[in-house]
Structure formats: C-alpha cells, structure tokens
Scaffold this motif. Structure first.
Motif: not given
Length: 274
Positions: A70, A134-135, A215-221, A226, A229
């Motif tokens: 990412s 969140n993208t 970005i809410d999703n830690p795996l998309e940061r 991250a 997280f």
C-alpha cells in the motif's frame, strides 16, 4: 581556507556525537526486538538467546507485506507527479520569469509556514466531499499539494542558479521553450531532482497522520500509519512492536544508503552555486 587542529577535532567530535545519537536508538530497538515476546525489555542489553523469529511473527501477523505494498502504491503516484509539477513550476518561476511569479513564490513560501496538523480537519471534510475518504486517494492528493511549496521552491532555486547564457545560446540555435527545457535545463537539474525524489520518498513512506485520520481500514494505510493497529494487537509485547517498526524503516534506510551520494552531491552543488 585551511582549518586548524582545533576546528578539525571539534568537527570530528560533533560527527561522532551525531553518529552515536543516530545509531544508539536503532541498536536499542534491535536489542529489544530480539528479546522473548513475553518479556518487557528495559535499557540496552543484548539478549543471550536472540529471538530472530520475532521479525517473522511481526511480518506475518502484522500484515506488513500488504501494508508495504500500500505504501509503495502511494509512493508510485505521489513522487512522480510531485516531481513533474515542481519541476515545471520551478522552471516557469526561475527561467521563464512569468508574470506574477513573485506573488506566486511568496504564496508558496507562506504555504511552508502553515502547521501540517492544522490542515487535518479541512482535509478530512474535503476528502469526504470529493468521495475519496477511506481510499488511498485521500492520502495521495493531499500529499501532492502539501509537497508543492517546498518542491517548487527547491527547483526554482536550482533553475535560478543556472547561467542564463545557456538558455540564450539554445534560443539562438533555434530551440523553443520545450526544447530548451528538455535538452538543456532538465539534464542539468538531475542532481536536484534526485535529491528531491529522495526527500519525497522519505516523507511519503513515513507519513503517519494522514493515513490514520483519512483511512479507516488499517490494512489500506501506509506501513507507518498502520503501526497504531499493530500496537493495538501487541500492546503487551514490546519486542514485537520494535520488530515491526524496524521492518517498516528498513526500506528508508536502504534508499538513503543507496542514493546518499546523489543526495549529498545535490546539496553541495546548491551550496557552491549560492
């Protein structure tokens, strides 16, 4: 100008102190990362039984590979686009001397004085309005804009110091603006561009606040973003936290070690010109 023994020894002492202050935290992190996962390390002490498997555990369980991917995707967009925009704008302000360039330069310098943290809330609502929240675009687009003031100022400083006789000779030979830029100015700007690319990479890879907020999703940061997280997973395991942090900063160290000569050459070139 020759330097005396006192200046030489004081310079060496300062370099040695800087080296110790830089390397000591890394050594402390390595020693902590090699402790057993259920141990809370205190101070600097090399373990009798180094747990190298902590790095494997941190990499696999923390999804570090996906997070680095990412980060690389964000870097692959931010760095080239920022370099292109900064180079063109720096050329326009430094060589073409476009109308209103002085006001634009002052505006960009003022942009350097704005605290980054004060822009987080406006950027959040702007990303929400644009539909990029969140993208990765929520991080990419602001970074390109935030890097512009420094990048344009950096490249303008280079182009201003290029002898104008070179541009005049190219014009006499019939070269247009784009031909002069591509064949004369751009090759001379490679050291400045390489140094700026290194800075952009380091700043983008180490970006922490923007990915966490936008970005809410830690795996998309990004990999650095991250770590919050990761800390939530291993809040009681300091060795695994240190192992994950070391894995994240390894690419930064490699990039700097590989391109350090180009970076120093660009800085010295600017110092000699000025």
């Amino acid at each position: 100008m020759r330097t005396g023994p006192l200046e030489r020894w004081s310079g060496r002492a300062l370099l040695a102190a800087a080296l110790v202050l830089t390397v000591l935290p890394l050594i402390t992190m390595v020693s902590a990362a090699l402790q057993p996962a259920d141990v809370n390390p205190t101070g600097l002490a090399w373990p009798t039984d180094p747990q190298w498997g902590n790095f494997v555990t941190a990499f696999e369980t923390g999804h570090v590979g996906r997070l680095m991917t990412s980060s690389l995707l964000i870097v692959a967009v931010v760095v080239p686009v920022s370099l292109l925009a900064a180079t063109l704008a720096g050329y326009a302000l430094g060589v073409l001397r476009v109308r209103g360039g002085g006001a634009v330069l002052i505006f960009l310098v003022l942009g350097l004085t704005i605290p980054f943290e004060s822009l987080i809330i406006p950027l959040y609502y702007q990303a929400q309005t644009l539909g990029t929240l969140n993208t990765r675009w929520a991080v990419i687009l602001p970074l390109i804009g935030l890097f512009m003031p420094f990048g344009v100022f950096w490249m303008r400083a280079h182009f201003v110091n290029v002898p104008r006789e070179l541009s005049e000779a190219a014009r006499v030979d019939g070269a247009g603006v784009w031909q002069e830029f591509r064949r004369v100015q751009l090759p001379l700007a490679l050291p400045a561009l390489s140094a700026l690319a290194i800075l952009y990479f380091l700043w983008t890879w180490n970006q922490f606040l923007l990915p966490v907020v936008l970005i809410d999703n830690p795996l998309e940061r990004t990999a650095a973003g991250a770590l919050t997280f990761f800390q939530g997973q291993y809040s009681l395991s300091i060795p695994l936290l240190n192992a994950g942090a070391l894995i994240v900063i390894i690419p930064v160290i490699i990039v700097f070690l590989v391109f350090q000569r180009q970076f120093v050459r660009a800085l010295l070139s600017g110092a000699v010109k000025s």
